[in-house]
Design an enzyme around this catalytic site. Structure first.
Site, PDB file in Angstrom:
ATOM      1  CE1 TYR A 159      -3.938   2.068   0.234  1.00  0.00           C
ATOM      2  CE2 TYR A 159      -2.697   3.447   2.148  1.00  0.00           C
ATOM      3  CZ  TYR A 159      -3.338   3.392   0.949  1.00  0.00           C
ATOM      4  OH  TYR A 159      -3.928   4.750   1.682  1.00  0.00           O
ATOM      5  CE  LYS A 163      -3.535   4.862  -2.126  1.00  0.00           C
ATOM      6  NZ  LYS A 163      -4.186   5.984  -2.918  1.00  0.00           N
TER       7      LYS A 163
HETATM    8  N1  LIG Z   1      -9.513   6.391   4.413  1.00  0.00           N
HETATM    9  C1  LIG Z   1      -8.054   7.148   4.809  1.00  0.00           C
HETATM   10  O1  LIG Z   1      -7.454   6.611   6.289  1.00  0.00           O
HETATM   11  C2  LIG Z   1      -7.078   7.443   4.174  1.00  0.00           C
HETATM   12  C3  LIG Z   1      -6.876   8.079   3.956  1.00  0.00           C
HETATM   13  C4  LIG Z   1      -5.041   8.211   2.547  1.00  0.00           C
HETATM   14  C5  LIG Z   1      -5.903   7.921   1.848  1.00  0.00           C
HETATM   15  N2  LIG Z   1      -6.821   7.378   1.222  1.00  0.00           N
HETATM   16  C6  LIG Z   1      -6.785   6.377  -0.193  1.00  0.00           C
HETATM   17  O2  LIG Z   1      -8.340   7.669  -0.808  1.00  0.00           O
HETATM   18  C7  LIG Z   1      -8.331   7.460  -1.830  1.00  0.00           C
HETATM   19  C8  LIG Z   1     -10.483   6.608  -1.070  1.00  0.00           C
HETATM   20  O3  LIG Z   1     -10.512   5.780  -0.151  1.00  0.00           O
HETATM   21  P1  LIG Z   1     -11.887   5.657   1.067  1.00  0.00           P
HETATM   22  O4  LIG Z   1     -11.413   6.266   1.900  1.00  0.00           O
HETATM   23  O5  LIG Z   1     -12.804   6.975   0.862  1.00  0.00           O
HETATM   24  O6  LIG Z   1     -12.091   3.859   1.337  1.00  0.00           O
HETATM   25  P2  LIG Z   1     -13.752   3.486   0.764  1.00  0.00           P
HETATM   26  O7  LIG Z   1     -14.568   4.379   1.746  1.00  0.00           O
HETATM   27  O8  LIG Z   1     -13.390   2.115   1.119  1.00  0.00           O
HETATM   28  O9  LIG Z   1     -14.136   3.942  -0.982  1.00  0.00           O
HETATM   29  C9  LIG Z   1     -12.707   3.101  -1.738  1.00  0.00           C
HETATM   30  C10 LIG Z   1     -14.106   3.411  -2.469  1.00  0.00           C
HETATM   31  O10 LIG Z   1     -13.179   2.751  -3.482  1.00  0.00           O
HETATM   32  C11 LIG Z   1     -13.751   1.959  -4.807  1.00  0.00           C
HETATM   33  N3  LIG Z   1     -13.187   1.106  -5.087  1.00  0.00           N
HETATM   34  C12 LIG Z   1     -12.945  -0.125  -3.810  1.00  0.00           C
HETATM   35  N4  LIG Z   1     -12.429  -1.209  -5.183  1.00  0.00           N
HETATM   36  C13 LIG Z   1     -12.660  -0.904  -6.862  1.00  0.00           C
HETATM   37  C14 LIG Z   1     -12.729  -1.813  -7.999  1.00  0.00           C
HETATM   38  N5  LIG Z   1     -11.567  -2.501  -7.792  1.00  0.00           N
HETATM   39  N6  LIG Z   1     -12.786  -1.089  -9.088  1.00  0.00           N
HETATM   40  C15 LIG Z   1     -13.468   0.795  -8.702  1.00  0.00           C
HETATM   41  N7  LIG Z   1     -13.890   0.851  -7.305  1.00  0.00           N
HETATM   42  C16 LIG Z   1     -13.343   0.488  -6.761  1.00  0.00           C
HETATM   43  C17 LIG Z   1     -15.286   1.805  -3.505  1.00  0.00           C
HETATM   44  O11 LIG Z   1     -16.645   1.267  -4.233  1.00  0.00           O
HETATM   45  P3  LIG Z   1     -17.318  -0.227  -4.080  1.00  0.00           P
HETATM   46  O12 LIG Z   1     -16.519  -1.014  -3.220  1.00  0.00           O
HETATM   47  O13 LIG Z   1     -18.815   0.262  -4.235  1.00  0.00           O
HETATM   48  O14 LIG Z   1     -16.206  -0.748  -5.980  1.00  0.00           O
HETATM   49  C18 LIG Z   1     -15.478   3.140  -3.522  1.00  0.00           C
HETATM   50  O15 LIG Z   1     -16.183   3.567  -4.012  1.00  0.00           O
HETATM   51  C19 LIG Z   1      -8.276   5.703  -1.577  1.00  0.00           C
HETATM   52  O16 LIG Z   1      -7.273   5.969  -2.697  1.00  0.00           O
HETATM   53  C20 LIG Z   1      -7.248   5.135  -0.062  1.00  0.00           C
HETATM   54  O17 LIG Z   1      -6.381   4.735  -0.330  1.00  0.00           O
HETATM   55  C21 LIG Z   1      -7.359   6.986   2.618  1.00  0.00           C
END
Ligand SMILES: NC(=O)c1ccc[n+]([C@@H]2O[C@H](COP(=O)([O-])OP(=O)(O)OC[C@H]3O[C@@H](n4cnc5c(N)ncnc54)[C@H](OP(=O)(O)O)[C@@H]3O)[C@@H](O)[C@H]2O)c1
Length: 266
Positions: A159, A163
């Protein structure tokens, strides 16, 4: 006469827009008058978000269910977008997931799928839409990386590395697009409220106990504003900014020890 909104006449494609940060990013664009194309795998959720945004903001919102982790997933999505007669001015590469734990004994499909989604699909979609953006001299790419991008991540190695790739790629593109009118920003959130933690299994680490996560709406607003100003990189939260700036100056061995400790079970 009503003032024209910033995004009127433009369309933003937001990946991972069925929940979490992606929904809030889509909302930021919709609020400013952009039409939006929402992508994720969960069709019903996407349709609900699309209906709400269209109604609340008077824009066109199109939901397209697709799995971006399969090879060619980006091209399949682009074909469907084109078949609907839609163009993409702004690409928001937000879909992504993490997986916590030692590399030894980890599930290979999960590790490789992370690279496929977090990196390969992001590059594929950017490569598809980049020439039109440059040709139009407008729009751009907002990539969602993470504070994980600033150092290697023992106990969450792939991961963090995925990133770091997003950050490096985004900064390089920002430079290539300088003075073209095309914006490139890399949003680097720290821990944020969403479904991420559940899928990544990071809920029991020391890092997860180190402070309250930021709301996804706040993170999205910071990313949206940074994109509008063509800010190369935006890290969310004062503590995260300090840590990201500090990382390159720490001895690598010390840094690896700190991250290993933070990613260990509490
Ligand atoms: N939350 C944190 O603490 C955090 C911190 C740093 C960075 N981020 C980054 O922020 C971004 C968004 O994450 P989030 O925190 O909002 O997480 P999340 O709530 O798990 O949302 C992830 C999104 O990606 C979609 N997704 C997952 N697998 C997919 C696939 N194979 N094809 C297409 N869409 C897919 C999911 O929808 P479906 O499951 O319906 O496909 C969902 O809409 C990510 O890149 C993550 O690495 C998050």
């Amino acid at each position: 006469m009503a003032r024209k909104k910033k995004g009127e006449g433009q369309t933003a494609l937001v990946t991972g827009a069925s929940m979490g940060i992606g929904v809030d990013l889509a909302e930021c664009f919709a609020k400013d008058g952009y039409d939006v194309i929402l992508e994720a795998r969960s069709e019903a959720r996407l349709r609900d978000v699309a209906e709400r945004l269209a109604k609340q903001h008077g824009i066109r919102a199109t939901a397209i269910a697709a799995d971006l982790a399969v090879p060619g997933g980006g091209q399949t999505l682009a074909d469907e977008i084109a078949a609907k007669g839609l163009a993409v001015d702004v690409l928001v590469n937000n879909a992504g997931y993490g997986s916590a734990g030692a590399f030894a004994g980890s599930d290979r499909a999960v590790q490789l799928g992370m690279i496929d989604l977090n990196d390969r699909a992001l590059v594929e979609l950017t490569h598809i839409y980049w020439p039109r953006m440059l040709g139009m001299k407008r729009g751009g790419v907002l990539n969602v990386a993470s504070t994980a991008a600033f150092q290697p991540g023992p106990l969450m190695a792939i991961y963090y590395a995925s990133k770091a790739f997003v950050l490096s790629f985004s900064e390089a593109l920002w430079k290539e697009a300088e003075s073209t009118g095309v914006h490139v920003s890399c949003l680097c959130p720290g821990p944020t409220t969403s479904n991420f933690r559940e899928r990544a299994g990071t809920g029991r680490t020391r890092l997860s106990r180190a402070g309250a996560p930021m709301s996804s709406a706040r993170v999205a607003r910071m990313g949206y504003r940074a994109f509008q100003r063509n800010r190369r990189v935006v890290v969310t939260g004062a503590r995260n900014v300090v840590l990201a700036k500090l990382a390159p100056f720490l001895p690598r061995r010390t840094l690896l020890g700190v991250v290993h400790n933070l990613q260990s079970p509490a």
